[in-house]
Design a protein around this motif. Structure first.
Motif, PDB file in Angstrom:
ATOM      1  N   GLU A   1       0.834  -1.203   0.000  1.00 29.16           N
ATOM      2  CA  GLU A   1       0.000   0.000   0.000  1.00 29.16           C
ATOM      3  C   GLU A   1       0.869   1.254   0.000  1.00 29.16           C
ATOM      4  N   TRP A   2       1.896   1.258   0.837  1.00 27.22           N
ATOM      5  CA  TRP A   2       2.721   2.456   0.989  1.00 27.22           C
ATOM      6  C   TRP A   2       3.556   2.751  -0.242  1.00 27.22           C
ATOM      7  N   ASN A   3       3.936   1.718  -0.990  1.00 30.37           N
ATOM      8  CA  ASN A   3       4.672   1.976  -2.229  1.00 30.37           C
ATOM      9  C   ASN A   3       3.838   2.847  -3.152  1.00 30.37           C
ATOM     10  N   GLY A   4       2.541   2.538  -3.221  1.00 33.83           N
ATOM     11  CA  GLY A   4       1.676   3.317  -4.087  1.00 33.83           C
ATOM     12  C   GLY A   4       1.304   4.661  -3.482  1.00 33.83           C
ATOM     13  N   ARG A   5       1.181   4.673  -2.164  1.00 33.50           N
ATOM     14  CA  ARG A   5       0.626   5.852  -1.501  1.00 33.50           C
ATOM     15  C   ARG A   5       1.676   6.919  -1.198  1.00 33.50           C
ATOM     16  N   PHE A   6       2.849   6.453  -0.718  1.00 32.42           N
ATOM     17  CA  PHE A   6       3.876   7.413  -0.299  1.00 32.42           C
ATOM     18  C   PHE A   6       5.120   7.391  -1.180  1.00 32.42           C
ATOM     19  N   ALA A   7       5.427   6.245  -1.732  1.00 24.04           N
ATOM     20  CA  ALA A   7       6.685   6.097  -2.486  1.00 24.04           C
ATOM     21  C   ALA A   7       7.799   6.779  -1.700  1.00 24.04           C
ATOM     22  N   ARG A   8       8.555   7.633  -2.369  1.00 20.33           N
ATOM     23  CA  ARG A   8       9.641   8.343  -1.667  1.00 20.33           C
ATOM     24  C   ARG A   8       9.360   9.852  -1.646  1.00 20.33           C
ATOM     25  N   ILE A   9       8.080  10.192  -1.583  1.00 14.94           N
ATOM     26  CA  ILE A   9       7.719  11.603  -1.654  1.00 14.94           C
ATOM     27  C   ILE A   9       8.200  12.319  -0.392  1.00 14.94           C
ATOM     28  N   ARG A  10       8.854  13.445  -0.617  1.00 20.21           N
ATOM     29  CA  ARG A  10       9.368  14.268   0.487  1.00 20.21           C
ATOM     30  C   ARG A  10       8.283  15.193   1.019  1.00 20.21           C
ATOM     31  N   LEU A  11       8.414  15.597   2.253  1.00 21.11           N
ATOM     32  CA  LEU A  11       7.602  16.676   2.803  1.00 21.11           C
ATOM     33  C   LEU A  11       8.059  17.998   2.192  1.00 21.11           C
ATOM     34  N   ASP A  12       7.136  18.923   2.085  1.00 24.17           N
ATOM     35  CA  ASP A  12       7.535  20.266   1.705  1.00 24.17           C
ATOM     36  C   ASP A  12       8.440  20.830   2.802  1.00 24.17           C
ATOM     37  N   PRO A  13       9.371  21.683   2.410  1.00 28.07           N
ATOM     38  CA  PRO A  13      10.313  22.206   3.415  1.00 28.07           C
ATOM     39  C   PRO A  13       9.608  22.791   4.641  1.00 28.07           C
ATOM     40  N   GLU A  14       8.466  23.454   4.440  1.00 28.63           N
ATOM     41  CA  GLU A  14       7.826  24.081   5.592  1.00 28.63           C
ATOM     42  C   GLU A  14       7.129  23.072   6.503  1.00 28.63           C
ATOM     43  N   GLN A  15       6.949  21.827   5.983  1.00 34.96           N
ATOM     44  CA  GLN A  15       6.350  20.790   6.831  1.00 34.96           C
ATOM     45  C   GLN A  15       7.395  20.078   7.672  1.00 34.96           C
ATOM     46  N   ARG A  16       8.648  20.292   7.362  1.00 39.54           N
ATOM     47  CA  ARG A  16       9.682  19.547   8.068  1.00 39.54           C
ATOM     48  C   ARG A  16       9.945  20.135   9.442  1.00 39.54           C
ATOM     49  N   GLU A  17      10.418  19.262  10.317  1.00 42.83           N
ATOM     50  CA  GLU A  17      10.796  19.726  11.640  1.00 42.83           C
ATOM     51  C   GLU A  17      12.185  20.316  11.556  1.00 42.83           C
ATOM     52  N   GLY A  18      12.485  21.215  12.464  1.00 40.35           N
ATOM     53  CA  GLY A  18      13.814  21.793  12.460  1.00 40.35           C
ATOM     54  C   GLY A  18      14.862  20.914  13.121  1.00 40.35           C
ATOM     55  N   GLN A  19      14.442  19.943  13.924  1.00 40.20           N
ATOM     56  CA  GLN A  19      15.457  19.251  14.732  1.00 40.20           C
ATOM     57  C   GLN A  19      16.279  18.250  13.937  1.00 40.20           C
ATOM     58  N   PRO A  20      17.435  17.869  14.486  1.00 41.72           N
ATOM     59  CA  PRO A  20      18.307  16.926  13.789  1.00 41.72           C
ATOM     60  C   PRO A  20      17.598  15.599  13.534  1.00 41.72           C
ATOM     61  N   PHE A  21      17.775  15.079  12.351  1.00 45.65           N
ATOM     62  CA  PHE A  21      17.182  13.793  11.955  1.00 45.65           C
ATOM     63  C   PHE A  21      15.645  13.831  12.004  1.00 45.65           C
ATOM     64  N   GLY A  22      15.107  15.026  11.848  1.00 45.87           N
ATOM     65  CA  GLY A  22      13.651  15.187  11.823  1.00 45.87           C
ATOM     66  C   GLY A  22      13.055  14.621  10.546  1.00 45.87           C
ATOM     67  N   PHE A  23      11.717  14.598  10.528  1.00 45.43           N
ATOM     68  CA  PHE A  23      11.014  13.943   9.430  1.00 45.43           C
ATOM     69  C   PHE A  23      11.278  14.636   8.095  1.00 45.43           C
ATOM     70  N   GLU A  24      11.393  13.819   7.067  1.00 42.61           N
ATOM     71  CA  GLU A  24      11.700  14.326   5.736  1.00 42.61           C
ATOM     72  C   GLU A  24      10.770  13.716   4.685  1.00 42.61           C
ATOM     73  N   PHE A  25      10.349  12.459   4.926  1.00 44.20           N
ATOM     74  CA  PHE A  25       9.500  11.755   3.968  1.00 44.20           C
ATOM     75  C   PHE A  25       8.038  11.807   4.429  1.00 44.20           C
ATOM     76  N   GLN A  26       7.128  11.757   3.460  1.00 43.01           N
ATOM     77  CA  GLN A  26       5.696  11.782   3.796  1.00 43.01           C
ATOM     78  C   GLN A  26       5.298  10.642   4.719  1.00 43.01           C
ATOM     79  N   VAL A  27       5.905   9.462   4.522  1.00 40.41           N
ATOM     80  CA  VAL A  27       5.497   8.332   5.347  1.00 40.41           C
ATOM     81  C   VAL A  27       5.795   8.607   6.824  1.00 40.41           C
ATOM     82  N   GLU A  28       6.831   9.374   7.092  1.00 39.25           N
ATOM     83  CA  GLU A  28       7.157   9.697   8.484  1.00 39.25           C
ATOM     84  C   GLU A  28       6.112  10.628   9.078  1.00 39.25           C
ATOM     85  N   SER A  29       5.662  11.557   8.289  1.00 45.13           N
ATOM     86  CA  SER A  29       4.641  12.497   8.745  1.00 45.13           C
ATOM     87  C   SER A  29       3.297  11.793   8.967  1.00 45.13           C
TER      88      SER A  29
END
Lengths: 366, 366
Positions: free
Chosen positions: B226-254
């Motif tokens: 399911e996730w291959n189709g739904r999220f693939a490797r899509i990144r979060l928009d920069p403004e959706q990302r957390e500022g902290q180290p190793f914070g979320f970057e991919f949609q699946v993490e969000s």
């Protein structure tokens, strides 16, 4: 040198793919067998996330290595014929420069000031070792798990440097399931208050986060099928149980705890975070305008063996099929071996019989 | 009563399977449709670990429920024909007596003094609700996920109380992979210093442990496909990302973070621990001298529908096959439906179309 490891000093500065550079950095490596006069019998092994360069016993360090059953005289990677090299990944704390290393600019450990690490950097550092040994072209480049992705990076970045490739239980890019698992492992470490933004020490150390990360790793490295036969619902003996509420009761819980205890404090948490994220970042499609196939088609080698296992949930078999198809489309003569080993992703470390047959057979034909 | 829930007072003391008893305990339930004069049109739904009794909108609470697409007039569980009951599991904090409830003996919350909870206790409490409504025999007992195991307990403990059974994405016992996942979820909570042996409060609450537990749950409730189709490797928009180290970057993490944020502080951590362990403990083989088949053969019903999904890694399809075989060996007329829904274990909550077709079709034939 009394240590089994040898060290290669990287060119300084060593520029990193995503920006920044390392100064005075090095990677550790070990070798087995003898490089022939033509320098055309070299086999390079790139490792998974946590193993060291000590893949097998050698003259300097007779302790068994992490691929002991695979590498040595008369074994699949026969060191009476091949000159084998195993490089510890740049960023790993098993002898290579990593976030726990001292930054020469400050005299303090890098910790989170270590530059962003990618598997391309890991590949470039390993290629430096190979070049330093006077080897222009590897007879074979073997990459296992994360090391399989590093190997793809190596081949795409260093055209003409590899004759044959063995791809073991790996992927051309991380899928979202694998990203989710690794993200949660990193989060368990990051959210451990003792991680402290990377500023831990031996008295305040993120043991809990590392333990959870390792257990989650082991769950995804093995397979449900294996555990049905191995653990079923067998309980621990009463004297093996913990006294605390909701403590371990089943053998499988104790097995995971054993794995965690052997891992925690033997792998630097910041190094783990850097290498884990590098695994998420790697994507051969970056070299093919967003297409995995086009990225793989930029790899020009003569022969390849691609091995995968049907019980691998972290790097599913379809991903090895993609690698095989892509390398074939690029012109390589590709053999694809799909195994049914019950051990999941870790089968390459456990099912030595079947992996030996495939790898030894392939190497005998190059 | 202004609350949508109805409450059934359990007999006091209510003896628990593994020892101890509850005094003055109750379970919450909701109903839809009308019980007919013969009292033979009742359908009982037993839930997974976290849902409440609010399976669908009803007169008292019009908010959509957790199985809204399945239950209602003209839907698969057609409430113009059936009188549907959904019981909140004993031990769940969604209205039933649970570790967060006040122990009448002390005036304080039970917390870890709550007696050991088993799915047999959950089943017995639900059976009490049914009996209190004057229903001798359920037309159909439906159990989803953990509730499917509770349903097996219900039928083995209350012979003759069920005409037909629908088993949804469940198992006759927990396999070691599922135990490992749940053990790690419990450990993430237990090792959160704010859990404090169950003595947390709103100011010191095990948010981190619950968040990790929930994310690990969601990873195993869904599927890589399911996730291959739904999220693939899509990144979060920069403004959706957390500022902290190793914070979320991919949609699946969000996505996982969203799930965790909606769960944490809405489910009592101690209740979670008790229900999670009860899921590990349940084993129909206890009723068959260690044999799953013999245990299932002690269940005597007329008809059954067993549904599973090929992408479920937590309750794999082979376990639904075992249930189907066992119930058939016991004399029931069994239909087995293996779906290919990509959503994994949670498909019963998402792929309403295919589950409706199977469940609605079966109910129309009883």
């Amino acid at each position: 040198m009394s240590d089994a490891r040898q060290y290669f000093k990287l060119p300084s500065p060593f520029a990193m793919k995503r920006g920044g550079a390392l100064h005075g950095a090095h990677v550790a490596y070990e070798t087995w067998g003898t490089l022939n006069a033509a320098r055309d019998n070299a086999v390079l092994i790139l490792t998974g996330l946590s193993p060291s360069a000590h893949a097998a016993a050698n003259d300097i360090d007779p302790a068994p290595g992490w691929w002991e059953g695979m590498l040595g005289p008369g074994k699949a990677i026969d060191t009476t014929r091949w000159f084998a090299i195993c490089v510890n990944s740049l960023g790993s704390d098993k002898g290579s420069t990593c976030p726990a290393s001292i930054d020469p600019a400050t005299g303090e450990p890098y910790r989170l000031t270590f530059p962003d690490l990618s598997l391309e950097d890991v590949a470039n550092a390993a290629q430096g070792v190979v070049a330093s040994l006077g080897i222009d072209k590897l007879a074979c480049l073997i990459g296992c798990s994360m090391g399989g992705m590093s190997a793809l990076a190596y081949m795409v970045l260093h055209p003409g440097s590899v004759h044959a490739h063995i791809s073991v239980d790996t992927a051309p890019q991380a899928q979202p399931f694998a990203i989710a698992i690794r993200s949660l492992q990193r989060e368990a470490i990051r959210l451990d208050a003792h991680w402290n933004d990377g500023q831990y020490d031996n008295t305040r150390y993120p043991d809990i986060g590392m333990s959870i990360a390792r257990k989650l790793g082991v769950i995804t490295y093995r397979s449900a099928m294996e555990w049905n036969g191995r653990f079923a619902r067998i309980r621990l003996d009463p004297e093996q149980r913990e006294g605390q509420p909701f403590g371990f009761e089943f053998q499988v819980e104790s097995y995971l705890e054993g794995h965690a205890q052997r891992f925690v404090r033997t792998f630097d948490p910041n190094s783990y975070l850097y290498l884990s994220r590098a695994s998420d970042w790697f994507d051969i499609a970056e070299y093919g305008n967003g297409s995995i196939m086009e990225g793989l088609k930029r790899i020009h080698i003569e022969q390849a063996l691609v091995i995968g296992v049907s019980t691998d949930i972290l790097f599913p078999l379809e991903q090895q099929e993609q690698i095989a198809e892509g390398l074939e489309a690029a012109g390589a003569n590709v053999e694809f071996v799909a195994l049914d080993s019950p051990q999941g992703h870790d089968a390459f470390l456990v099912d030595i019989e079947n992996y030996s047959r495939a790898i030894g057979g392939f190497l005998s034909r190059i």
